[in-house]
Motif scaffolding. Structure first.
Motif, PDB file in Angstrom:
ATOM      1  N   LYS A   1       5.053   3.858   2.536  1.00 15.51           N
ATOM      2  CA  LYS A   1       4.622   2.559   2.044  1.00 15.51           C
ATOM      3  C   LYS A   1       4.417   1.575   3.192  1.00 15.51           C
ATOM      4  CE  LYS A   1       6.716   2.609  -2.569  1.00 15.51           C
ATOM      5  NZ  LYS A   1       7.520   1.832  -3.543  1.00 15.51           N
ATOM      6  N   THR A   2       3.549   0.604   2.941  1.00 12.20           N
ATOM      7  CA  THR A   2       3.324  -0.486   3.884  1.00 12.20           C
ATOM      8  C   THR A   2       3.231  -1.797   3.114  1.00 12.20           C
ATOM      9  OG1 THR A   2       2.116   0.929   5.446  1.00 12.20           O
ATOM     10  CG2 THR A   2       1.787  -1.450   5.630  1.00 12.20           C
ATOM     11  N   TYR A   3       3.996  -2.795   3.558  1.00 11.25           N
ATOM     12  CA  TYR A   3       3.947  -4.133   2.977  1.00 11.25           C
ATOM     13  C   TYR A   3       3.296  -5.081   3.982  1.00 11.25           C
ATOM     14  CZ  TYR A   3       7.377  -2.509  -0.484  1.00 11.25           C
ATOM     15  OH  TYR A   3       8.026  -1.828  -1.475  1.00 11.25           O
ATOM     16  N   ILE A   4       2.379  -5.913   3.516  1.00  9.91           N
ATOM     17  CA  ILE A   4       1.765  -6.959   4.324  1.00  9.91           C
ATOM     18  C   ILE A   4       2.104  -8.291   3.680  1.00  9.91           C
ATOM     19  CG2 ILE A   4      -0.350  -7.908   5.297  1.00  9.91           C
ATOM     20  CD1 ILE A   4       0.240  -5.179   6.383  1.00  9.91           C
ATOM     21  N   ILE A   5       2.806  -9.154   4.424  1.00  9.10           N
ATOM     22  CA  ILE A   5       3.214 -10.455   3.900  1.00  9.10           C
ATOM     23  C   ILE A   5       2.485 -11.549   4.673  1.00  9.10           C
ATOM     24  CG2 ILE A   5       5.155 -11.990   3.434  1.00  9.10           C
ATOM     25  CD1 ILE A   5       6.997  -9.556   3.607  1.00  9.10           C
ATOM     26  N   GLY A   6       1.739 -12.391   3.938  1.00 11.44           N
ATOM     27  CA  GLY A   6       1.006 -13.470   4.567  1.00 11.44           C
ATOM     28  C   GLY A   6      -0.373 -13.039   5.025  1.00 11.44           C
ATOM     29  N   ALA A   7      -1.153 -14.016   5.497  1.00  8.93           N
ATOM     30  CA  ALA A   7      -2.496 -13.743   6.009  1.00  8.93           C
ATOM     31  C   ALA A   7      -2.415 -13.305   7.463  1.00  8.93           C
ATOM     32  CB  ALA A   7      -3.364 -14.997   5.868  1.00  8.93           C
ATOM     33  N   SER A   8      -3.527 -12.835   7.991  1.00  7.23           N
ATOM     34  CA  SER A   8      -3.542 -12.398   9.390  1.00  7.23           C
ATOM     35  C   SER A   8      -3.279 -13.586  10.309  1.00  7.23           C
ATOM     36  CB  SER A   8      -4.897 -11.764   9.722  1.00  7.23           C
ATOM     37  OG  SER A   8      -5.936 -12.696   9.547  1.00  7.23           O
ATOM     38  N   GLY A   9      -2.671 -13.310  11.448  1.00  8.76           N
ATOM     39  CA  GLY A   9      -2.383 -14.373  12.397  1.00  8.76           C
ATOM     40  C   GLY A   9      -0.931 -14.800  12.362  1.00  8.76           C
ATOM     41  N   GLU A  10      -0.689 -16.051  12.692  1.00  9.79           N
ATOM     42  CA  GLU A  10       0.666 -16.583  12.854  1.00  9.79           C
ATOM     43  C   GLU A  10       1.549 -16.303  11.644  1.00  9.79           C
ATOM     44  OE1 GLU A  10       4.104 -18.554  13.970  1.00  9.79           O
ATOM     45  OE2 GLU A  10       2.438 -17.839  15.183  1.00  9.79           O
ATOM     46  N   GLY A  11       2.687 -15.662  11.911  1.00  9.25           N
ATOM     47  CA  GLY A  11       3.689 -15.451  10.882  1.00  9.25           C
ATOM     48  C   GLY A  11       3.451 -14.268   9.970  1.00  9.25           C
ATOM     49  N   MET A  12       2.355 -13.544  10.135  1.00  7.71           N
ATOM     50  CA  MET A  12       2.120 -12.386   9.279  1.00  7.71           C
ATOM     51  C   MET A  12       3.181 -11.322   9.531  1.00  7.71           C
ATOM     52  SD  MET A  12      -1.132  -9.771   8.990  1.00  7.71           S
ATOM     53  CE  MET A  12      -0.405  -8.608  10.161  1.00  7.71           C
ATOM     54  N   VAL A  13       3.630 -10.661   8.466  1.00  7.25           N
ATOM     55  CA  VAL A  13       4.674  -9.637   8.567  1.00  7.25           C
ATOM     56  C   VAL A  13       4.121  -8.326   8.035  1.00  7.25           C
ATOM     57  CG1 VAL A  13       6.977  -8.936   7.823  1.00  7.25           C
ATOM     58  CG2 VAL A  13       6.508 -11.358   8.302  1.00  7.25           C
ATOM     59  N   LYS A  14       4.376  -7.267   8.770  1.00  8.33           N
ATOM     60  CA  LYS A  14       4.011  -5.920   8.333  1.00  8.33           C
ATOM     61  C   LYS A  14       5.268  -5.060   8.346  1.00  8.33           C
ATOM     62  CE  LYS A  14       0.999  -2.010   9.526  1.00  8.33           C
ATOM     63  NZ  LYS A  14      -0.007  -1.492  10.491  1.00  8.33           N
ATOM     64  N   PHE A  39       0.860  -1.179   0.000  1.00  9.17           N
ATOM     65  CA  PHE A  39       0.000   0.000   0.000  1.00  9.17           C
ATOM     66  C   PHE A  39       0.900   1.234   0.000  1.00  9.17           C
ATOM     67  CE2 PHE A  39      -1.998  -3.476   2.245  1.00  9.17           C
ATOM     68  CZ  PHE A  39      -3.246  -3.567   1.638  1.00  9.17           C
ATOM     69  N   SER A  40       0.664   2.138  -0.930  1.00 11.43           N
ATOM     70  CA  SER A  40       1.547   3.298  -1.079  1.00 11.43           C
ATOM     71  C   SER A  40       0.745   4.592  -1.117  1.00 11.43           C
ATOM     72  CB  SER A  40       2.384   3.174  -2.354  1.00 11.43           C
ATOM     73  OG  SER A  40       3.175   4.330  -2.551  1.00 11.43           O
ATOM     74  N   ASN A  41       1.230   5.569  -0.331  1.00  7.23           N
ATOM     75  CA  ASN A  41       0.687   6.926  -0.372  1.00  7.23           C
ATOM     76  C   ASN A  41       1.661   7.879  -1.047  1.00  7.23           C
ATOM     77  OD1 ASN A  41      -1.765   6.373   1.053  1.00  7.23           O
ATOM     78  ND2 ASN A  41      -0.571   6.259   2.942  1.00  7.23           N
ATOM     79  N   GLY A  42       2.628   7.308  -1.749  1.00  4.91           N
ATOM     80  CA  GLY A  42       3.606   8.114  -2.455  1.00  4.91           C
ATOM     81  C   GLY A  42       4.964   8.119  -1.783  1.00  4.91           C
ATOM     82  N   TYR A  43       6.003   8.106  -2.563  1.00  4.18           N
ATOM     83  CA  TYR A  43       7.412   8.120  -2.147  1.00  4.18           C
ATOM     84  C   TYR A  43       7.668   7.026  -1.115  1.00  4.18           C
ATOM     85  CZ  TYR A  43      12.080   9.851  -1.179  1.00  4.18           C
ATOM     86  OH  TYR A  43      13.429   9.938  -1.020  1.00  4.18           O
ATOM     87  N   ASP A  44       8.115   7.384   0.102  1.00  6.46           N
ATOM     88  CA  ASP A  44       8.483   6.352   1.077  1.00  6.46           C
ATOM     89  C   ASP A  44       7.384   6.066   2.089  1.00  6.46           C
ATOM     90  OD1 ASP A  44       8.608   8.673   2.527  1.00  6.46           O
ATOM     91  OD2 ASP A  44      10.623   8.344   3.324  1.00  6.46           O
TER      92      ASP A  44
END
Length: 300
Positions: A161-174, A154-159
């Protein structure tokens, strides 16, 4: 703007990474008599802090729910009597699920929080978020989805930014720009990497024994320096792909073969080395802070 020291409760600094606990979900069992005392106490002394109270009969929810805002931007939730669970025992005073979720970095030793934690000596860790802060701009990182099926950006421009890796719960990375998100008063950049860990109801009293072998995300510094041998290499495709990745092309969109080759190139001096010992130690310190160092808590 916030100062850097304001955003942490307990922290461990190791190898230019700051580790902290950014969310904690705890569970215990109490009877209705104790819950009624909690209800009276909260309404009497913190009634103006109750942002919302609601009752739910949905099977996946708690019957009694509280959202309390102790300060602006510093709120937490607790609930009693999960609708899908049975009572804990057949005692004269049966006990029911009492769960609390809060951010230690924001709440610290809030009086109401400490009172609620003192209501039981049998708390279990259910879930927590491990936060790891890097003094690196998010644009200077190469992020792989690390074996997960999904990665969203998810990006609002330049830096911003937010990355979401995996589904919610165990092991999810933000992964996101912490400096911008918290309006920090610091020089340079700060990127936060949060890993969600769901625990199989580990007793707080046994937290000294807690050791978890984390599966950290694959994150690399975007600082690969091309040598003369690189430019003379016959396999120039890999360097063209590296150039593309360094300029924003998702490494996860490459074929498995080229993704492996690129990761092998970056593995040595460019991969962020997260530390399992520090990750476990900061959780233990947080447990000590709230329980072993809390004279109101008596472990059973």
């Amino acid at each position: 703007m916030k100062d850097l020291k304001e955003i942490y409760n307990k922290r461990i600094d190791f190898n230019n990474i700051t580790y902290s606990i950014d969310m904690l979900r705890l569970k215990t069992y109490i009877d209705y008599n104790k819950y009624n005392n909690i209800d009276f106490y909260v309404r009497t002394y913190f009634g103006n802090k109750v942002k919302r109270f609601w009752i739910s009969d949905r099977p996946q929810c708690f019957k009694y729910n509280w959202n309390v805002e102790v300060e602006e931007g510093q709120s937490f939730w607790f609930g009693f009597f999960h609708n899908s669970e049975q009572k804990m025992s057949e005692r004269l005073e049966p006990q029911y699920n009492f769960t609390i979720e809060f951010n230690p970095n924001k709440l610290k030793k809030n009086n109401l929080l400490m009172y609620l934690l003192s209501q039981s000596g049998m708390w279990k860790i259910i879930k927590y978020d491990l936060a790891m802060d890097l003094k690196v701009n998010i644009l200077d990182l190469i992020i792989d989805k690390s074996g997960k099926r999904k990665m969203k950006c998810f990006s609002n421009g330049y830096d911003d930014k937010t990355y979401i890796i995996g589904a919610s719960g165990e092991g999810m990375v933000k992964i996101y720009n912490k400096k911008k998100e918290s309006d920090l008063k610091i020089t340079g950049s700060m990127t936060r990497i949060e890993v969600t860990r769901e625990v199989n109801e580990f007793y707080v009293g046994d937290s000294i024994l807690f050791n978890y072998d984390f599966k950290f995300p694959d994150v690399y510094l975007n600082q690969y320096i091309y040598s003369l041998s690189d430019t003379m290499s016959r396999n120039r495709t890999i360097y063209a792909l590296l150039f593309a990745v360094q300029n924003g092309y998702p490494i996860s969109d490459l074929s498995r073969e080229y993704r492996k080759k690129l990761k092998d190139m970056l593995e040595g001096g460019y991969k962020i080395k997260f530390d399992t010992k520090s990750a476990n130690q900061v959780l233990k310190q947080t447990m000590y802070y709230y329980f072993l160092d809390n004279p109101l808590v008596i472990f059973k």
